[in-house]
Design a protein around this motif. Structure first.
Motif: not given
Length: 222
Positions: A169-174
């Motif tokens: 999730a963090a990778g996609q959000i960033v």
């Protein structure tokens, strides 16, 4: 000023005694070295400025400069220092809102403020800095390390989510925030004004965060 507006302010002030003074002086030294280097890079080009030249201009020794900045590229990326864990802080302070809603609102507020991190800023100094950053391959490569740390901090803030799901999730959000910022910057670099790009930037941000919300499955941090 572009990018790191808060780096020279904040904690460590009144009542901390010697410890607070040391921290304040350290922050000021970081800022002075970084701004000295960036001014030289903008004037002459990143590759044409040596570390020795930066140290001389800042009136410090090379070993002193390297104690603060292990790599030449870090002198530029320091302007992002106070943004590195920004997404994580937004999520941690989201209150009753979902992580994505908190981040969506924060990004929208940044667009409205013309925060340089959103790419939606046509101040000549910001444009010059972005040209330096995006036009220098070694700086682009170094920015990926910054991005990785931002992702790790955000993943840690996504409480109640399995570790691998939080990392994904963090990778996609960033990545979504980066693509949105780069698109805004691309249009402004091509000659459009920030005010002219703003309506489309809002629509694009809603699209990006909408896609995240539909596919990530992290609508609640609890």
């Amino acid at each position: 000023m572009p990018m790191s507006e808060t780096a020279a302010t904040g904690g460590g002030g009144g009542g901390d005694g010697a410890g607070g003074l040391r921290e304040r002086k350290k922050r000021q030294t970081y800022e002075r070295l970084s701004e000295t280097a960036i001014a030289l890079f903008l004037e002459k080009g990143f590759e044409k400025v040596s570390v020795a030249e930066i140290a001389a201009a800042a009136e410090v020794s090379k070993p002193t400069l390297f104690r603060y900045f292990p790599a030449k590229e870090d002198l530029v990326l320091h302007r992002f220092a106070d943004h590195e864990d920004e997404a994580a802080r937004v999520v941690a302070g989201a209150g009753g809102r979902s992580p994505l809603e908190a981040l969506r609102r924060h990004f929208a507020d940044g667009l409205a403020r013309r925060d340089p991190v959103t790419g939606l800023n046509d101040d000549p100094r910001v444009l010059a800095f972005h040209r330096l950053l995006y036009g220098t391959p070694s700086l682009v490569a170094r920015a990926y390390a910054y991005q990785g740390r931002s992702e790790a901090a955000l993943a840690g803030a996504l409480v109640g989510v399995p570790a691998i799901a939080a990392r994904l999730a963090a990778g996609q959000i960033v990545a979504v925030q980066r693509v949105l910022a780069e698109e805004n910057w691309r249009r402004i670099a091509a000659g459009e004004s920030a005010d002219g790009v703003y309506p489309d930037a809002v629509v694009a941000a809603e699209l990006g965060f909408g896609q995240l919300e539909g596919g990530l499955g992290i609508r609640s941090a609890n």
